[in-house]
Scaffold this active site. Structure first.
Site, PDB file in Angstrom:
ATOM      1  N   GLU A 296       0.875  -1.133   0.191  1.00  0.00           N
ATOM      2  CA  GLU A 296       0.043  -0.006  -0.030  1.00  0.00           C
ATOM      3  C   GLU A 296       0.713   1.294   0.026  1.00  0.00           C
ATOM      4  O   GLU A 296       0.581   2.042   0.849  1.00  0.00           O
ATOM      5  CB  GLU A 296      -0.848   0.052   1.251  1.00  0.00           C
ATOM      6  CG  GLU A 296      -1.948  -0.980   1.514  1.00  0.00           C
ATOM      7  CD  GLU A 296      -2.775  -1.107   2.730  1.00  0.00           C
ATOM      8  OE1 GLU A 296      -2.545   0.099   3.661  1.00  0.00           O
ATOM      9  OE2 GLU A 296      -3.359  -1.841   3.030  1.00  0.00           O
ATOM     10  N   GLY A 298       2.000   4.838  -0.673  1.00  0.00           N
ATOM     11  CA  GLY A 298       1.401   6.069  -0.969  1.00  0.00           C
ATOM     12  C   GLY A 298       2.423   7.375  -1.105  1.00  0.00           C
ATOM     13  O   GLY A 298       2.568   7.812  -2.088  1.00  0.00           O
ATOM     14  N   ARG A 299       2.974   7.699   0.110  1.00  0.00           N
ATOM     15  CA  ARG A 299       3.988   8.927  -0.232  1.00  0.00           C
ATOM     16  C   ARG A 299       4.953   8.562  -1.000  1.00  0.00           C
ATOM     17  O   ARG A 299       5.674   9.478  -1.879  1.00  0.00           O
ATOM     18  CB  ARG A 299       4.824   8.803   1.243  1.00  0.00           C
ATOM     19  CG  ARG A 299       5.573   9.961   1.388  1.00  0.00           C
ATOM     20  CD  ARG A 299       5.953  10.028   2.926  1.00  0.00           C
ATOM     21  NE  ARG A 299       7.175  10.935   3.100  1.00  0.00           N
ATOM     22  CZ  ARG A 299       7.957  10.793   3.901  1.00  0.00           C
ATOM     23  NH1 ARG A 299       8.356  10.002   4.774  1.00  0.00           N
ATOM     24  NH2 ARG A 299       9.300  11.784   4.031  1.00  0.00           N
ATOM     25  N   CYS A 374      -1.104  33.730  12.740  1.00  0.00           N
ATOM     26  CA  CYS A 374      -0.936  34.171  13.934  1.00  0.00           C
ATOM     27  C   CYS A 374      -0.214  33.192  14.958  1.00  0.00           C
ATOM     28  O   CYS A 374      -0.884  33.388  16.187  1.00  0.00           O
ATOM     29  CB  CYS A 374      -1.878  35.173  14.453  1.00  0.00           C
ATOM     30  SG  CYS A 374      -2.487  36.279  13.179  1.00  0.00           S
ATOM     31  N   TYR A 403       1.157  14.156   1.521  1.00  0.00           N
ATOM     32  CA  TYR A 403       0.823  14.720   2.717  1.00  0.00           C
ATOM     33  C   TYR A 403       1.042  16.251   2.707  1.00  0.00           C
ATOM     34  O   TYR A 403       1.442  16.646   3.743  1.00  0.00           O
ATOM     35  CB  TYR A 403       1.490  14.044   3.907  1.00  0.00           C
ATOM     36  CG  TYR A 403       1.201  12.525   4.087  1.00  0.00           C
ATOM     37  CD1 TYR A 403       0.006  12.116   4.390  1.00  0.00           C
ATOM     38  CD2 TYR A 403       2.092  11.666   3.581  1.00  0.00           C
ATOM     39  CE1 TYR A 403      -0.664  10.820   4.408  1.00  0.00           C
ATOM     40  CE2 TYR A 403       1.744  10.188   3.479  1.00  0.00           C
ATOM     41  CZ  TYR A 403       0.431   9.735   4.320  1.00  0.00           C
ATOM     42  OH  TYR A 403       0.150   8.365   4.162  1.00  0.00           O
TER      43      TYR A 403
END
Length: 423
Positions: A296, A298-299, A374, A403
């Site tokens: 699996e 992804g990255r 901020c 991501y």
């Protein structure tokens, strides 16, 4: 079976890290990407955007899939980058998709290959799947729901019986330990993920009595950001061996072993993962006939297909330190802060300066790159030597395809979200 990706993928070759750290040359950003970002910056609004090259992701997926034996399949983890254009670009070169929500499920189903028949080429993960999510997965007829607990198995069973179907389920396991050191240390610790290994036999016995379930195997995700092909192949072999042995001991008809993701992405001069070597070594761990092994990633598939660029809204000195203030910070690109990644940048000069006032500039000094929020937490990169940065220039983060947009704090302060574009 897996065609060559269309288009000319833009390759990413990051220079090795330097000591002291210096910003990348603008040349690290491929020329087509530079040209498109400068076009986007010329629309009269401060730029904050992601630019993706789908051909880069497709080539990475094709390379990994081609290196693996026929019994191994590649399912793209949609959470890494859920931009529809990227999912469409990957669809011809992966075997399926890994999802963790109804939104991701809908995306995966929308890019399903026309020739696909039988179960939807989708596996589903997540430690807290709600009843609506489980219902959608059962109705979609996904290939495997990775069940995280006995309660989840009961819920899947109840939904499947009500729908008049049989749901395919793989039990997610938190192993007591794996015989590999280094980056693969996600097993054996208390976790919300999966069933602790000592409890697996009892959970399987209970699951075997539930109607509407087809227990097809196991999901073992104990790897994280591993750059070493040899240890990752060993990990794959260990997952297969553990699954075969446990299925034999518990009477499970094993057809499915999911080893999760975990292939790493190189930063700052690290050696990249050797895909060819991994595929070569993986072949020695062939599972029994009829057992499919799922990866699996992804990255790994999408990191280098994306660039995040933001306009410098101001450059200022404060007590001897210089700051480049960007249009978007962790509300658009939170990854460097959340994962403590040293994510270096390039500065693209924008020569037009339409404001009738001096243009703030820093030259040959160390600069901290911050965002517009901020909070002092909105810091993306500290103490990088930049030859020149001016208000109005673009700061570009390469390898921002995973991501990035998905991981950001979009709602904090209510600024517009970063736009996403395909090259």
């Amino acid at each position: 079976m897996y065609p060559e990706p269309e288009g000319n993928p833009v390759s990413v070759q990051l220079p090795p890290s330097a000591a002291p750290r210096s910003a990348y040359s603008p040349d690290v950003v491929p020329e087509p990407v530079r040209r498109r970002l400068l076009e986007l910056a010329g629309n009269g609004e401060p730029l904050s955007a992601y630019l993706y090259d789908g051909a880069v992701a497709a080539e990475r997926a094709r390379e990994l899939r081609a290196a693996l034996p026929a019994w191994a399949e590649v399912y793209y983890a949609v959470k890494a980058n859920s931009f529809p254009g990227i999912a469409r670009a990957l669809a011809p070169y992966v075997d399926g998709f890994e999802v963790a929500s109804v939104t991701e499920l809908d995306l995966a189903m929308s890019v399903r290959k026309p020739e696909d028949s039988g179960p939807a080429r989708v596996v589903a993960a997540g430690p807290a799947k709600s009843v609506p999510v489980l219902t959608a997965l059962v109705r979609a007829g996904v290939e495997a729901i990775n069940a995280e607990s006995l309660l989840e198995l009961h819920r899947i069973s109840r939904i499947a019986v009500a729908e008049g179907v049989t749901a395919r389920v793989a039990l997610r396991v938190n192993p007591a330990g794996i015989p590999i050191s280094g980056s693969l240390q996600m097993g054996g610790a208390p976790s919300q993920f999966g069933v602790a290994e000592p409890d697996v036999p009892e959970v399987l016995r209970a699951a075997g009595k539930l109607p509407g379930l087809d227990l097809i195997g196991f999901h073992i995700h104990a790897a994280s950001n591993n750059l070493d092909a040899e240890t990752h192949a060993t990990y794959l072999g260990w997952c297969v061996d553990w699954s075969v042995r446990t299925a034999r001991e518990t009477g499970i008809d094993l057809r499915h072993v999911d080893i999760g993701g975990g292939i790493g992405v190189a930063f700052e001069g690290e050696e990249p993962f050797d895909v060819a070597r991994f595929g070569e070594l993986a072949r020695q761990f062939e599972p029994p006939a009829g057992v499919k092994v799922v990866l699996e990633p992804g990255r790994f598939l999408v990191s280098d297909c994306g660039w995040y660029a933001a306009e410098v809204t101001d450059v200022k000195a404060s007590y001897g330190e210089w700051f480049a203030v960007l249009r978007g910070g962790i509300n658009h690109f939170q990854l460097p802060t959340s994962w403590d990644i040293v994510h270096n940048v390039a500065v693209l000069p924008v020569d037009d300066w339409a404001e009738d006032c001096p243009r703030p500039t820093a030259e040959d000094v160390r600069v901290t790159v911050v965002g517009e929020l901020c909070t002092p937490e909105d810091t993306l990169l500290r103490d990088v030597l930049i030859p020149r940065v001016r208000a109005g220039d673009l700061v570009v983060f390469p390898c921002a395809g995973s991501y990035g947009w998905e991981f950001a704090m979009h709602s904090f302060l209510g600024h517009p979200v970063a736009r996403r574009h395909l090259l």
